[in-house]
Design a protein around this motif. Structure first.
Motif, PDB file in Angstrom:
ATOM      1  N   PRO A  12       0.785  -1.237   0.000  1.00 36.10           N
ATOM      2  CA  PRO A  12       0.000   0.000   0.000  1.00 36.10           C
ATOM      3  C   PRO A  12       0.816   1.285   0.000  1.00 36.10           C
ATOM      4  O   PRO A  12       0.246   2.362   0.151  1.00 36.10           O
ATOM      5  N   VAL A  13       2.147   1.200  -0.142  1.00 39.40           N
ATOM      6  CA  VAL A  13       2.978   2.407  -0.160  1.00 39.40           C
ATOM      7  C   VAL A  13       3.669   2.536  -1.509  1.00 39.40           C
ATOM      8  O   VAL A  13       3.942   1.545  -2.188  1.00 39.40           O
ATOM      9  N   SER A  14       3.950   3.762  -1.902  1.00 38.24           N
ATOM     10  CA  SER A  14       4.533   4.006  -3.220  1.00 38.24           C
ATOM     11  C   SER A  14       5.860   4.748  -3.154  1.00 38.24           C
ATOM     12  O   SER A  14       6.380   5.179  -4.175  1.00 38.24           O
ATOM     13  N   PHE A  15       6.421   4.920  -1.955  1.00 40.87           N
ATOM     14  CA  PHE A  15       7.710   5.611  -1.850  1.00 40.87           C
ATOM     15  C   PHE A  15       8.549   4.944  -0.771  1.00 40.87           C
ATOM     16  O   PHE A  15       8.060   4.175   0.056  1.00 40.87           O
ATOM     17  N   LEU A  57      -4.991   0.769  -5.275  1.00 42.98           N
ATOM     18  CA  LEU A  57      -4.987   1.334  -3.929  1.00 42.98           C
ATOM     19  C   LEU A  57      -4.856   2.850  -3.972  1.00 42.98           C
ATOM     20  O   LEU A  57      -4.483   3.434  -4.991  1.00 42.98           O
ATOM     21  N   THR A  58      -5.137   3.490  -2.849  1.00 48.15           N
ATOM     22  CA  THR A  58      -5.102   4.951  -2.783  1.00 48.15           C
ATOM     23  C   THR A  58      -3.660   5.438  -2.824  1.00 48.15           C
ATOM     24  O   THR A  58      -2.742   4.766  -2.357  1.00 48.15           O
ATOM     25  N   GLN A  59      -3.460   6.618  -3.379  1.00 50.12           N
ATOM     26  CA  GLN A  59      -2.129   7.213  -3.386  1.00 50.12           C
ATOM     27  C   GLN A  59      -1.735   7.608  -1.970  1.00 50.12           C
ATOM     28  O   GLN A  59      -2.587   7.889  -1.124  1.00 50.12           O
ATOM     29  N   ILE A  72      -5.866  12.199   9.395  1.00 43.87           N
ATOM     30  CA  ILE A  72      -7.191  11.785   8.936  1.00 43.87           C
ATOM     31  C   ILE A  72      -7.099  11.189   7.531  1.00 43.87           C
ATOM     32  O   ILE A  72      -7.711  10.156   7.229  1.00 43.87           O
ATOM     33  N   LEU A  73      -6.317  11.826   6.653  1.00 46.28           N
ATOM     34  CA  LEU A  73      -6.138  11.301   5.299  1.00 46.28           C
ATOM     35  C   LEU A  73      -5.484   9.922   5.313  1.00 46.28           C
ATOM     36  O   LEU A  73      -5.891   9.018   4.575  1.00 46.28           O
ATOM     37  N   ILE A  74      -4.477   9.770   6.162  1.00 57.16           N
ATOM     38  CA  ILE A  74      -3.791   8.476   6.257  1.00 57.16           C
ATOM     39  C   ILE A  74      -4.751   7.402   6.767  1.00 57.16           C
ATOM     40  O   ILE A  74      -4.795   6.281   6.228  1.00 57.16           O
ATOM     41  N   PHE A  75      -5.519   7.720   7.786  1.00 55.23           N
ATOM     42  CA  PHE A  75      -6.462   6.745   8.353  1.00 55.23           C
ATOM     43  C   PHE A  75      -7.522   6.360   7.325  1.00 55.23           C
ATOM     44  O   PHE A  75      -7.880   5.181   7.206  1.00 55.23           O
ATOM     45  N   LYS A  76      -8.022   7.330   6.576  1.00 58.61           N
ATOM     46  CA  LYS A  76      -9.003   7.025   5.530  1.00 58.61           C
ATOM     47  C   LYS A  76      -8.414   6.098   4.480  1.00 58.61           C
ATOM     48  O   LYS A  76      -9.073   5.165   4.013  1.00 58.61           O
ATOM     49  N   SER A  77      -7.170   6.351   4.124  1.00 55.09           N
ATOM     50  CA  SER A  77      -6.500   5.512   3.129  1.00 55.09           C
ATOM     51  C   SER A  77      -6.327   4.092   3.643  1.00 55.09           C
ATOM     52  O   SER A  77      -6.519   3.119   2.903  1.00 55.09           O
ATOM     53  N   LEU A  78      -5.925   3.954   4.919  1.00 59.11           N
ATOM     54  CA  LEU A  78      -5.755   2.626   5.501  1.00 59.11           C
ATOM     55  C   LEU A  78      -7.031   1.805   5.414  1.00 59.11           C
ATOM     56  O   LEU A  78      -7.008   0.635   4.998  1.00 59.11           O
ATOM     57  N   LEU A  79      -8.138   2.408   5.792  1.00 57.31           N
ATOM     58  CA  LEU A  79      -9.402   1.681   5.788  1.00 57.31           C
ATOM     59  C   LEU A  79      -9.896   1.410   4.376  1.00 57.31           C
ATOM     60  O   LEU A  79     -10.421   0.330   4.082  1.00 57.31           O
ATOM     61  N   ALA A  80      -9.706   2.377   3.480  1.00 61.28           N
ATOM     62  CA  ALA A  80     -10.119   2.175   2.091  1.00 61.28           C
ATOM     63  C   ALA A  80      -9.311   1.059   1.438  1.00 61.28           C
ATOM     64  O   ALA A  80      -9.859   0.202   0.727  1.00 61.28           O
ATOM     65  N   ASP A  81      -7.999   1.046   1.682  1.00 60.53           N
ATOM     66  CA  ASP A  81      -7.148   0.013   1.085  1.00 60.53           C
ATOM     67  C   ASP A  81      -7.489  -1.370   1.624  1.00 60.53           C
ATOM     68  O   ASP A  81      -7.426  -2.367   0.893  1.00 60.53           O
ATOM     69  N   ASN A  93     -10.220 -14.852  -5.837  1.00 61.14           N
ATOM     70  CA  ASN A  93     -10.096 -16.150  -5.164  1.00 61.14           C
ATOM     71  C   ASN A  93      -8.631 -16.505  -4.846  1.00 61.14           C
ATOM     72  O   ASN A  93      -8.205 -17.650  -5.015  1.00 61.14           O
ATOM     73  N   PHE A  94      -7.859 -15.533  -4.385  1.00 62.79           N
ATOM     74  CA  PHE A  94      -6.481 -15.803  -3.979  1.00 62.79           C
ATOM     75  C   PHE A  94      -6.477 -16.594  -2.676  1.00 62.79           C
ATOM     76  O   PHE A  94      -7.263 -16.328  -1.770  1.00 62.79           O
ATOM     77  N   LYS A  95      -5.541 -17.540  -2.574  1.00 57.04           N
ATOM     78  CA  LYS A  95      -5.396 -18.356  -1.374  1.00 57.04           C
ATOM     79  C   LYS A  95      -4.099 -18.058  -0.618  1.00 57.04           C
ATOM     80  O   LYS A  95      -3.889 -18.586   0.465  1.00 57.04           O
ATOM     81  N   THR A  96      -3.221 -17.235  -1.201  1.00 58.53           N
ATOM     82  CA  THR A  96      -1.970 -16.870  -0.552  1.00 58.53           C
ATOM     83  C   THR A  96      -1.746 -15.376  -0.720  1.00 58.53           C
ATOM     84  O   THR A  96      -1.728 -14.871  -1.855  1.00 58.53           O
ATOM     85  N   VAL A  97      -1.577 -14.664   0.390  1.00 61.82           N
ATOM     86  CA  VAL A  97      -1.419 -13.206   0.373  1.00 61.82           C
ATOM     87  C   VAL A  97      -0.194 -12.847   1.213  1.00 61.82           C
ATOM     88  O   VAL A  97      -0.050 -13.311   2.346  1.00 61.82           O
ATOM     89  N   LEU A  98       0.673 -12.011   0.640  1.00 61.86           N
ATOM     90  CA  LEU A  98       1.861 -11.537   1.368  1.00 61.86           C
ATOM     91  C   LEU A  98       1.794 -10.021   1.479  1.00 61.86           C
ATOM     92  O   LEU A  98       1.709  -9.312   0.472  1.00 61.86           O
ATOM     93  N   PHE A  99       1.816  -9.508   2.716  1.00 58.19           N
ATOM     94  CA  PHE A  99       1.850  -8.067   2.974  1.00 58.19           C
ATOM     95  C   PHE A  99       3.296  -7.579   2.847  1.00 58.19           C
ATOM     96  O   PHE A  99       4.207  -8.159   3.453  1.00 58.19           O
TER      97      PHE A  99
END
Length: 380
Positions: A12-15, A57-59, A72-81, A93-99
């Motif tokens: 969820p991060v771009s930098f 995902l959100t910028q 507030i913007l960061i929190f909104k992004s977290l929940l939206a993502d 239908n993914f069965k394996t997810v890596l954060f």
């Protein structure tokens, strides 16, 4: 014939180092035969033909004047993502997810979505770049609850230093696995050392120290500037992006340099840097400063960049994989954190004592191929 592992990679991060790490890790996993789909922000800067990117995902929130508005913007992004990831897992239908990184912020408001997926057979892993979660947002009971919720649905946690994870409360069947960090690749410099130093107005024979990356407070840049008042032959190049609005800005540090009378020996390149610029700045420097505060207890992406250019470092931090790597492979002096006197000592050591880093051994032990191999063994 065995079907390849279908992996959804959530970034969820771009930098910064996590985005760079995520791109390199996905490429290594893809080269090892994994079918990787990265879910990332619309402004994710890295391109690759080796794996699929879905930029839904959100910028990343841009800094605002108000710290409250920024949060507030960061929190909104977290929940939206989190909602986007939830729907994407269901739809594809993914069965394996890596954060790409472990995070607990607002976890009580979103972790329940992924516990439901875990109960239905989805396997979750996360890379814990910063496993000591001591930055408290809100009351301590909320912080502890958030940590527990952030781990509650995970099966695998990948760390860069042996550690007993504090998971808030026991998590059944949670496994912690050590993985190395590979180098970050950069192109050949477009300017030689003499050209760039002339362009920057830095003497050819001056010891040049580089502070690179996001200008976070815990990099102790103010103490580095203070050290220049003692090490009068040293020059400083600061290259990277501004910190969040809640932390000191490059303008603040420049004022400090002016007040201490060392501004003439400081050069500032504060912006998003193209790969060629990064190559040129590292090539022109003699040493990379990794002088983190004692609160820093994680891996450093800047060390991986320094390793690519085989530049010695001066390192300080709390107990961390950063210090372990620097000490194990003799990459430069390790100093006591949060002390300008110690930074002076490190600078003088670099300037007067020959450093012989074990780059070959470092590169053999810390590769993306090994990283991917361990990830696959754990998740498959």
């Amino acid at each position: 014939m065995t079907e390849p592992l279908q992996l959804l990679y959530y970034c969820p991060v771009s930098f910064g180092g996590i985005a760079e790490y995520g791109n390199r890790q996905c490429e290594a996993l893809a080269q090892a035969g994994v079918a990787v789909t990265m879910l990332c922000p619309s402004d994710f800067p890295f391109q690759s033909s080796l794996y699929q990117q879905v930029k839904s995902l959100t910028q990343d929130a841009k800094p605002k004047q108000s710290r409250l508005k920024n949060r507030i913007l960061i929190f909104k992004s977290l929940l939206a993502d989190a909602r986007i990831l939830d729907h994407f897992i269901r739809r594809q239908n993914f069965k394996t997810v890596l954060f790409a990184s472990y995070g607990e912020y607002l976890a009580p408001l979103w972790a329940w979505r992924f516990r439901a997926h875990a109960k239905s057979g989805v396997k979750f892993g996360a890379v814990a770049h910063d496993p000591v979660r001591d930055y408290v947002v809100g009351p301590i009971w909320w912080h502890r609850w958030s940590i527990a919720e952030g781990y509650s649905f995970l099966n695998e946690v990948f760390v860069h230093e042996p550690i007993q994870l504090d998971t808030g409360r026991p998590v059944k069947n949670l496994r912690t696995t050590l993985v190395p960090i590979g180098p970050f690749f950069f192109p050949t410099p477009t300017k030689n050392l003499e050209e760039l130093r002339k362009e920057l107005g830095i003497p050819q024979d001056a010891p040049l120290f580089l502070s690179f990356g996001h200008l976070r407070d815990n990099k102790n840049l103010d103490l580095i500037i203070e050290a220049l008042t003692v090490v009068k032959e040293a020059w400083l190049l600061v290259a990277g992006t501004e910190a969040p609005s809640s932390q000191k800005s490059s303008a603040d540090y420049q004022k400090t340099a002016e007040s201490l009378g060392v501004a003439e020996r400081c050069r500032w390149r504060v912006a998003f840097l193209e790969a060629n610029d990064v190559s040129n700045y590292f090539n022109a420097s003699d040493c990379v400063l990794l002088t983190y505060s004692s609160s820093f207890r994680s891996a450093s992406g800047v060390l991986s960049v320094a390793a690519w250019f085989q530049k010695a470092v001066i390192a300080s931090a709390g107990e961390s994989s950063l210090l372990t790597l620097v000490e194990t492979y003799q990459l430069g002096p390790v100093i006591r954190p949060d002390s300008s006197e110690e930074i002076v000592k490190g600078m003088k050591s670099i300037m007067t004592t020959e450093v012989s880093p074990e780059w070959s051994r470092y590169e053999a032990d810390n590769s993306w191929e090994k990283n991917a191999e361990i990830i696959i063994q754990s998740l498959a």
